[in-house]
Write a protein that holds these residues in place. Structure first.
Motif, PDB file in Angstrom:
ATOM      1  N   THR A 244      15.821   4.108  -1.418  1.00 20.49           N
ATOM      2  CA  THR A 244      14.720   3.869  -0.794  1.00 20.49           C
ATOM      3  C   THR A 244      14.733   2.556   0.154  1.00 20.49           C
ATOM      4  N   ILE A 245      15.533   1.486  -0.355  1.00 21.76           N
ATOM      5  CA  ILE A 245      15.822   0.388   0.328  1.00 21.76           C
ATOM      6  C   ILE A 245      16.313   0.540   1.725  1.00 21.76           C
ATOM      7  N   PRO A 246      17.191   1.192   2.097  1.00 22.76           N
ATOM      8  CA  PRO A 246      17.445   1.173   3.602  1.00 22.76           C
ATOM      9  C   PRO A 246      16.311   1.905   4.276  1.00 22.76           C
ATOM     10  N   LEU A 247      15.363   2.760   3.950  1.00 26.04           N
ATOM     11  CA  LEU A 247      14.518   3.336   4.539  1.00 26.04           C
ATOM     12  C   LEU A 247      13.239   2.082   4.624  1.00 26.04           C
ATOM     13  N   VAL A 248      13.196   1.398   3.697  1.00 31.20           N
ATOM     14  CA  VAL A 248      12.018   0.208   3.880  1.00 31.20           C
ATOM     15  C   VAL A 248      12.660  -0.861   4.818  1.00 31.20           C
ATOM     16  N   GLU A 249      13.802  -0.999   4.770  1.00 28.42           N
ATOM     17  CA  GLU A 249      14.456  -2.112   5.920  1.00 28.42           C
ATOM     18  C   GLU A 249      14.011  -1.447   7.109  1.00 28.42           C
ATOM     19  N   SER A 250      14.247  -0.335   7.449  1.00 27.09           N
ATOM     20  CA  SER A 250      13.944   0.325   8.591  1.00 27.09           C
ATOM     21  C   SER A 250      12.839   0.171   9.081  1.00 27.09           C
ATOM     22  N   LEU A 251      11.812   0.723   8.110  1.00 23.27           N
ATOM     23  CA  LEU A 251      10.477   0.889   8.537  1.00 23.27           C
ATOM     24  C   LEU A 251       9.732  -0.265   9.094  1.00 23.27           C
ATOM     25  N   PHE A 252       9.929  -1.260   7.727  1.00 16.38           N
ATOM     26  CA  PHE A 252       9.048  -2.364   7.863  1.00 16.38           C
ATOM     27  C   PHE A 252       9.967  -3.666   8.300  1.00 16.38           C
ATOM     28  N   LYS A 253      11.021  -3.522   8.987  1.00 16.53           N
ATOM     29  CA  LYS A 253      11.782  -4.611   9.376  1.00 16.53           C
ATOM     30  C   LYS A 253      12.110  -5.645   8.297  1.00 16.53           C
ATOM     31  N   TYR A 254      12.322  -5.411   7.115  1.00 13.10           N
ATOM     32  CA  TYR A 254      12.739  -6.509   6.109  1.00 13.10           C
ATOM     33  C   TYR A 254      14.154  -6.640   6.058  1.00 13.10           C
ATOM     34  N   THR A 255      14.496  -7.857   5.688  1.00 13.31           N
ATOM     35  CA  THR A 255      16.111  -8.176   5.506  1.00 13.31           C
ATOM     36  C   THR A 255      16.137  -8.635   3.927  1.00 13.31           C
ATOM     37  N   THR A 256      16.540  -7.772   3.292  1.00 17.22           N
ATOM     38  CA  THR A 256      16.581  -7.807   1.891  1.00 17.22           C
ATOM     39  C   THR A 256      18.228  -8.460   1.639  1.00 17.22           C
ATOM     40  N   ASP A 257      18.426  -9.001   0.300  1.00 18.74           N
ATOM     41  CA  ASP A 257      19.583  -9.506  -0.002  1.00 18.74           C
ATOM     42  C   ASP A 257      20.687  -8.218   0.074  1.00 18.74           C
TER      43      ASP A 257
ATOM     44  N   VAL B  79       0.934  -1.162  -0.018  1.00 19.17           N
ATOM     45  CA  VAL B  79       0.056   0.238  -0.050  1.00 19.17           C
ATOM     46  C   VAL B  79       0.981   1.248  -0.095  1.00 19.17           C
ATOM     47  N   THR B  80       1.929   1.299   0.924  1.00 16.68           N
ATOM     48  CA  THR B  80       2.803   2.395   0.754  1.00 16.68           C
ATOM     49  C   THR B  80       3.519   2.564  -0.654  1.00 16.68           C
ATOM     50  N   ALA B  81       4.019   1.585  -1.110  1.00 18.44           N
ATOM     51  CA  ALA B  81       4.556   1.674  -2.201  1.00 18.44           C
ATOM     52  C   ALA B  81       3.616   2.095  -3.455  1.00 18.44           C
ATOM     53  N   PHE B  82       2.550   1.778  -3.413  1.00 18.10           N
ATOM     54  CA  PHE B  82       1.462   2.208  -4.485  1.00 18.10           C
ATOM     55  C   PHE B  82       1.196   3.810  -4.228  1.00 18.10           C
ATOM     56  N   ILE B  83       0.751   4.159  -2.913  1.00 13.80           N
ATOM     57  CA  ILE B  83       0.707   5.464  -2.774  1.00 13.80           C
ATOM     58  C   ILE B  83       1.820   6.293  -2.984  1.00 13.80           C
ATOM     59  N   GLY B  84       3.102   5.870  -2.678  1.00 14.11           N
ATOM     60  CA  GLY B  84       4.291   6.596  -2.750  1.00 14.11           C
ATOM     61  C   GLY B  84       4.627   6.915  -4.390  1.00 14.11           C
ATOM     62  N   GLN B  85       4.351   5.751  -5.139  1.00 13.98           N
ATOM     63  CA  GLN B  85       4.754   5.833  -6.525  1.00 13.98           C
ATOM     64  C   GLN B  85       3.965   6.691  -7.075  1.00 13.98           C
TER      65      GLN B  85
ATOM     66  N   ALA C 279      10.149   2.095 -10.606  1.00 12.87           N
ATOM     67  CA  ALA C 279      11.006   2.101  -9.644  1.00 12.87           C
ATOM     68  C   ALA C 279      10.128   1.215  -8.360  1.00 12.87           C
ATOM     69  N   GLY C 280       8.760   1.244  -8.181  1.00 10.68           N
ATOM     70  CA  GLY C 280       8.198   0.651  -7.415  1.00 10.68           C
ATOM     71  C   GLY C 280       8.181  -0.915  -7.827  1.00 10.68           C
ATOM     72  N   ALA C 281       8.144  -1.366  -8.810  1.00 10.21           N
ATOM     73  CA  ALA C 281       8.245  -2.872  -9.044  1.00 10.21           C
ATOM     74  C   ALA C 281       9.602  -3.523  -8.906  1.00 10.21           C
ATOM     75  N   MET C 282      10.434  -2.531  -8.935  1.00  7.27           N
ATOM     76  CA  MET C 282      11.901  -3.045  -8.629  1.00  7.27           C
ATOM     77  C   MET C 282      12.067  -3.066  -7.009  1.00  7.27           C
ATOM     78  N   LEU C 283      11.428  -2.099  -6.257  1.00  9.32           N
ATOM     79  CA  LEU C 283      11.425  -2.293  -4.932  1.00  9.32           C
ATOM     80  C   LEU C 283      10.890  -3.316  -4.312  1.00  9.32           C
ATOM     81  N   VAL C 284       9.526  -3.687  -4.898  1.00  7.20           N
ATOM     82  CA  VAL C 284       8.720  -4.914  -4.428  1.00  7.20           C
ATOM     83  C   VAL C 284       9.397  -6.276  -4.718  1.00  7.20           C
ATOM     84  N   ARG C 285      10.153  -6.326  -5.814  1.00 14.87           N
ATOM     85  CA  ARG C 285      10.706  -7.660  -6.046  1.00 14.87           C
ATOM     86  C   ARG C 285      12.018  -7.688  -5.122  1.00 14.87           C
ATOM     87  N   ILE C 286      12.645  -6.603  -4.850  1.00 15.77           N
ATOM     88  CA  ILE C 286      13.853  -6.802  -4.249  1.00 15.77           C
ATOM     89  C   ILE C 286      13.212  -7.267  -2.502  1.00 15.77           C
TER      90      ILE C 286
END
Length: 793
Positions: A500-513, A350-356, A390-397
């Motif tokens: 954007t990736i570091p912000l997403v990792e921090s806000l949503f507690k994701y562990t990306t590659d 939802v955040t990615a949709f609205i932000g994009q 950009a949104g698609a790349m972020l969601v895939r990662i």
């Protein structure tokens, strides 16, 4: 029975404000939360898309081909702005210049002269020189005088005859209209002027203006009038003329402020020129060339069309958007195996949709503003610079390919609506999103993002070429601008995702590659402490990492996640390292003095301690889950058998559940791989002669036991995967326990021939003589060149 494994934590305080709202939201059922999130994104996207006539296509260049039919929704009166501006300019031009005429100018000069002369004469009768009246005289005259001029002025006669002649001469000499710039006045007179009499407050059209004179002619008339005054000498006439020259002002002056105000009023008084468009009238048909008049109508519709049926249009878009999101979500849940988003994932989507969409909406306004600054670039050309992928790349990662595919399809459809029902924009966003998501699927380092951006740029160029040809347009200058923007758009997507990736990792507690790459650094504080406090566990974790990485590549799991999780799976042992056999060395085994139940508790605790350390180190939930699951609910057979041997009438019945890890069982393939590799690596240390056959037998036995125990029931490993995992383990362990050739025995030197031979090791790299197994190896006596205590302290 054993005591509780976990201490009871105090109850948290009741949240307030926003935290309370979020708390109530997360306290709802998961299904309700998902419906609320889908409804939220539908409402916000509707609010973003509808404003500013998002449904009306905009054309800027006559000759463009219309992409669809456009009808007038109701009777409209559309202003013709260019024609209106032309009418206003004509009205302003028709306003004549205004000149103010003051017929009392000559009499005013005469009165001031007479008043000043009488003041000087009165003071002279008192015996006061005129120098003392300098300021008073200048104040009356309204002009400055030098000392010589003041003295000459004081010598002028003030008898009634002279005063009367002066009052008569000046109004006669200045009774004509006198203008400051006669040449400009004559130019204005040809166009027509208005003269306003300040005394009578009347205006006329400026008739009989041939008698208007300039300042030079007026001064000549004054000089001629002074010569007729016989009461004055030549010197007095010159002194009086010098003062009159300073007091002289044209009596006909151009009033610029009033003229501009009248022009402005005339322009504002012109009513807008309107042309009528009837309801249902076809403004433009699909496939037609757009004319200048149609461009005016379309632009007017975009500006004033927002007011008509906005609520109805917005409700329709909201309904369609909500149905699209809900149906797509349900279809993917039921038919796509890997589409299993949790509520946290939906919140991120939802955040990615609205932000994009907010970013792209802002970019539309900026591109429209740039068109006025750079008119040679169409605003639609800037659209190819926008970061659609950009949104698609972020969601895939962050998530996976299946979720990214759903995101791409939904966003591309809604973007086409936002850009005026543009099929080309939908196609451009769809293909660009697929390309960007594909090339970041294995993002093992940050340069992968920029490589994906470069590939996306190349695909953008091909897309722009295809769209340009589909539109039937030639290879003009705008095509070159679009190519340049398309190339830059791919790199812009990479830059935005990188930031954007570091912000997403921090806000949503994701562990990306990318986060895993940072954690794979062996110099992180957690791994350094493990290496110092528990070196045996550290070495074990490194070998397990090698095993699981190779196996993950074979079965198609995430090798990076498996390797990094293997590094951290036993970090809990750092709190009690000496209770684990790999860290004992030559020390006494502490479990020999403990009851089996206490030993089991200590071993279980390393899982809970590992979870706490991982959370303190912010390793991410995926690693925390693997640490919790890497033993599953397996049985600590050694201590269970030991407890069974001690079981007698004095001891109660031994419960097997007290000797099993708390679990849960592995939920992912990576967690299952670490469970298998952990057990295989530990068991391989017990092999006295690790031949390939014995290694294969050990690996097969360990995997079979774990499989039979049901530890792999909740993960997605297949029997084929287990077979490939065993082959991979055999290969890696065979390399670790490979055999070396037998070196010859060490050579000896004779130092004293008479007293016999004494052994002296000449080659430190040679293997020492073999010692019988039942005898303890004694350290050889070393000479003065030996390093006696190397590695002992």
């Amino acid at each position: 029975m054993m005591t509780s494994r976990y201490e009871q934590k105090p109850e948290p305080r009741a949240p307030k404000g926003v935290a309370a709202v979020l708390g109530r939201f997360f306290s709802l059922e998961e299904k309700t939360q998902r419906y609320l999130l889908l409804g939220l994104v539908a409402v916000v996207l509707t609010l973003i898309i509808v404003p500013k006539g998002g449904f009306i296509p905009d054309y800027y260049v006559p000759g463009d081909i219309a992409s669809r039919d456009v009808k007038a929704p109701k009777d409209l009166l559309i202003p013709d702005l260019p024609l209106t501006e032309k009418k206003r300019a004509e009205a302003e031009e028709a306003v004549p210049p205004l000149y103010d005429y003051d017929p009392r100018a000559g009499l005013d000069i005469a009165e001031r002269l007479v008043q000043a002369l009488r003041l000087v004469a009165a003071e002279a009768e008192k015996g006061n020189p005129p120098e003392g009246l300098h300021k008073e005289v200048e104040a009356i005259l309204g002009s400055s005088l030098s000392g010589e001029e003041l003295n000459a002025f004081g010598e002028l006669p003030t008898d009634p005859a002279t005063i009367g002649a002066l009052r008569k001469m000046l109004p006669q000499a200045l009774n004509q209209k006198i203008v400051g710039n006669l040449q400009l006045f004559q130019a204005d007179r040809e166009k027509g002027i208005t003269i306003r009499n300040l005394e009578l407050q009347k205006e006329d059209a400026g008739r009989e203006l041939e008698t208007v004179i300039g300042p030079g002619q007026a001064q000549e008339r004054i000089n001629a009038g002074l010569k007729q005054m016989e009461e004055l000498s030549g010197r007095q006439r010159q002194a009086l003329f010098a003062v009159i020259q300073k007091l002289f002002r044209p009596n006909l002056t151009f009033n610029k402020n009033e003229t501009e105000a009248r022009k402005r009023q005339a322009g504002e008084a012109v009513k807008p020129v309107l042309f009528q468009v009837k309801k249902g009238e076809m403004i433009i048909r699909e496939g037609e060339r757009v004319s200048e008049e149609q461009i005016k109508k379309l632009r007017a519709l975009r500006e004033i069309g927002n007011d008509y049926s906005t609520l109805r249009t917005g409700f329709g878009l909201l309904l369609c958007t909500a149905l699209l999101l809900f149906v797509s979500h349900r279809f993917a849940q039921l038919n796509i195996r890997k589409y299993r988003p949790k509520n946290r994932d939906l919140l991120f989507l939802v955040t990615a949709f609205i932000g994009q969409f907010m970013l792209l909406k802002l970019a539309i306004f900026i591109s429209s503003a740039l068109e006025s600054s750079f008119p040679y670039i169409e605003s639609s050309s800037y659209y190819y610079l926008l970061p659609f992928a950009a949104g698609a790349m972020l969601v895939r990662i962050v998530l996976n390919s299946e979720t990214a595919l759903i995101f791409i399809i939904l966003s591309s459809l809604l973007l086409g609506v936002m850009f005026g029902d543009s099929l080309f924009i939908s196609f451009y966003a769809l293909v660009g999103g697929l390309v960007g998501a594909h090339w970041v699927r294995h993002c093992k380092e940050r340069t992968t993002l920029y490589q994906a951006g470069m590939r996306l740029s190349l695909v953008n160029v091909l897309l722009i070429l295809g769209i340009h040809l589909m539109a039937g347009r030639g290879l003009d200058l705008q095509f070159l601008f679009k190519l340049g923007f398309g190339l830059s758009g791919g790199l812009l997507c990479a830059v935005i995702v990188t930031g954007t990736i570091p912000l997403v990792e921090s806000l949503f507690k994701y562990t990306t590659d990318i986060k895993l790459l940072e954690l794979s650094n062996l110099n992180t504080p957690v791994l350094r402490e493990l290496m110092i406090q528990a070196p045996g566990t550290y070495h074990h974790s490194i070998i397990v990492g090698n095993l699981v990485e190779a196996a993950a590549e074979v079965i198609g799991a995430n090798p990076l996640m498996a390797r990094v999780a293997a590094y951290y799976h036993d970090v809990g042992k750092v709190r009690k390292p000496l209770y684990f056999i790999e860290n004992l060395g030559a020390q006494e085994n502490k479990h020999d003095k403990l009851a089996p139940s206490m030993s089991a508790l200590i071993l279980m605790a390393h899982v809970k301690d590992g979870v706490e350390i991982a959370r303190e180190g912010r390793l991410g939930e995926p690693l925390v889950d693997i640490i919790r699951q890497h033993h599953g609910t397996s049985l600590m057979k050694f201590f269970f058998d030991k407890a069974k041997q001690r079981e007698d009438a004095a001891n109660p019945q031994i419960d097997e559940r007290d000797y099993r890890y708390p679990g849960p069982k592995p939920q992912t393939r990576e967690a299952a791989l670490i469970m298998l590799a952990d057990a295989v690596e530990a068991a391989s240390r017990t092999l006295a002669d690790p031949t390939p056959a014995r290694i294969r037998g050990l690996v097969q036995k360990i995997i079979n036991n774990i499989f039979i125990d049901g530890q792999l029931d909740e993960c997605e490993l297949t029997l084929k995967d287990l077979h490939n995992i065993a082959k991979s383990f055999n290969r890696i362990l065979g390399g670790i326990f490979h055999h070396r050739i037998d070196y010859p025995e060490p050579a000896f030197k004779e130092r004293e021939k008479d007293s016999g031979k004494r052994k002296n090791v000449e080659d430190l790299h040679r293997e020492p003589p073999k010692t019988p197994k039942d005898r303890e190896i004694e350290p050889a006596k070393s000479g003065t060149d030996d390093l006696k205590r190397l590695g002992m302290s």
